[in-house]
Design a protein around this motif. Structure first.
Motif, PDB file in Angstrom:
ATOM      1  N   UNK A  25      -4.844   9.972  -1.278  1.00 16.33           N
ATOM      2  CA  UNK A  25      -4.080   9.003  -2.082  1.00 16.33           C
ATOM      3  C   UNK A  25      -4.674   7.616  -1.882  1.00 16.33           C
ATOM      4  N   UNK A  26      -4.523   6.727  -2.884  1.00 13.58           N
ATOM      5  CA  UNK A  26      -5.044   5.364  -2.714  1.00 13.58           C
ATOM      6  C   UNK A  26      -4.444   4.704  -1.485  1.00 13.58           C
ATOM      7  N   UNK A  27      -5.210   3.841  -0.868  1.00 14.52           N
ATOM      8  CA  UNK A  27      -4.733   3.135   0.322  1.00 14.52           C
ATOM      9  C   UNK A  27      -3.550   2.259  -0.057  1.00 14.52           C
ATOM     10  N   UNK A  28      -2.430   2.334   0.685  1.00 16.77           N
ATOM     11  CA  UNK A  28      -1.237   1.561   0.342  1.00 16.77           C
ATOM     12  C   UNK A  28      -1.484   0.056   0.242  1.00 16.77           C
ATOM     13  N   UNK A  29      -2.439  -0.478   1.005  1.00 19.22           N
ATOM     14  CA  UNK A  29      -2.688  -1.916   0.967  1.00 19.22           C
ATOM     15  C   UNK A  29      -3.216  -2.358  -0.397  1.00 19.22           C
ATOM     16  N   UNK A  30      -3.832  -1.443  -1.149  1.00 16.09           N
ATOM     17  CA  UNK A  30      -4.380  -1.821  -2.450  1.00 16.09           C
ATOM     18  C   UNK A  30      -3.358  -1.673  -3.573  1.00 16.09           C
ATOM     19  N   UNK A  31      -2.234  -1.060  -3.290  1.00 18.11           N
ATOM     20  CA  UNK A  31      -1.205  -0.873  -4.315  1.00 18.11           C
ATOM     21  C   UNK A  31      -0.504  -2.195  -4.598  1.00 18.11           C
ATOM     22  N   UNK A  32      -0.229  -2.451  -5.863  1.00 20.38           N
ATOM     23  CA  UNK A  32       0.477  -3.661  -6.260  1.00 20.38           C
ATOM     24  C   UNK A  32       1.930  -3.309  -6.537  1.00 20.38           C
ATOM     25  N   UNK A  33       2.830  -4.071  -5.971  1.00 15.88           N
ATOM     26  CA  UNK A  33       4.265  -3.803  -6.133  1.00 15.88           C
ATOM     27  C   UNK A  33       4.800  -4.524  -7.362  1.00 15.88           C
ATOM     28  N   UNK A  34       5.821  -3.937  -7.964  1.00 13.89           N
ATOM     29  CA  UNK A  34       6.576  -4.579  -9.039  1.00 13.89           C
ATOM     30  C   UNK A  34       7.984  -4.755  -8.506  1.00 13.89           C
ATOM     31  N   UNK A  35       8.430  -6.007  -8.429  1.00 12.17           N
ATOM     32  CA  UNK A  35       9.741  -6.323  -7.870  1.00 12.17           C
ATOM     33  C   UNK A  35      10.679  -6.732  -9.009  1.00 12.17           C
TER      34      UNK A  35
END
Length: 136
Positions: A25-35
């Motif tokens: 799975x993609x590294x969590x640090x590279x994921x962009x969050x939507x708040x």
């Protein structure tokens, strides 16, 4: 038996080709969050990372003879939270999308005011909605 062996071999080859190697799975640090933020988040403080998106959806209120409408949400520090979209609707709703672009703190604010229908009266009060966004 000859056909059963051929069928089993064919299924094994198909399973190997279809499943293939599994990727991580993609590294969590590279994921962009939507708040997401709504009317209920008034007064809330949120911490996000640079690159994250903050989406504001404020809902207007209709009462007999009057409507409470929101202004377009704005960021107090555009260098920290860049507004990338937004709108208001005839029904009193307001939306905005912000991208966290730099470290720091910015408030997102909107004002709700009363609009009376012809022949009606409403309060001159203006209500403030505010969320504080800390960008790391």
């Amino acid at each position: 038996m000859k056909y059963a062996t051929g069928l089993a071999l064919g299924l094994a080859v198909t399973a190997t080709v279809v499943t293939g190697p599994v990727s991580a799975a993609p590294h969590p640090a590279s994921a962009r969050a939507i708040v997401p933020l709504t009317n209920a988040d008034d007064g809330r403080t949120v911490t996000v990372r640079a690159g994250d998106q903050v989406r504001v959806q404020l809902t207007g209120v209709r009462e007999p003879g009057v409507m409470w409408v929101w202004s377009a949400p704005q960021a107090s520090v555009p260098a920290t939270l860049r507004r990338t979209g937004g709108s208001t609707s005839p029904g009193g709703d307001a939306t905005a999308v912000f991208e966290a672009t730099g470290s720091g703190t910015s408030d997102i604010t909107s004002q709700r005011r009363c609009v009376a229908q012809p022949g009606q009266v409403c309060s001159h009060a203006v209500l403030l909605w505010k969320a504080t966004i800390n960008v790391q």
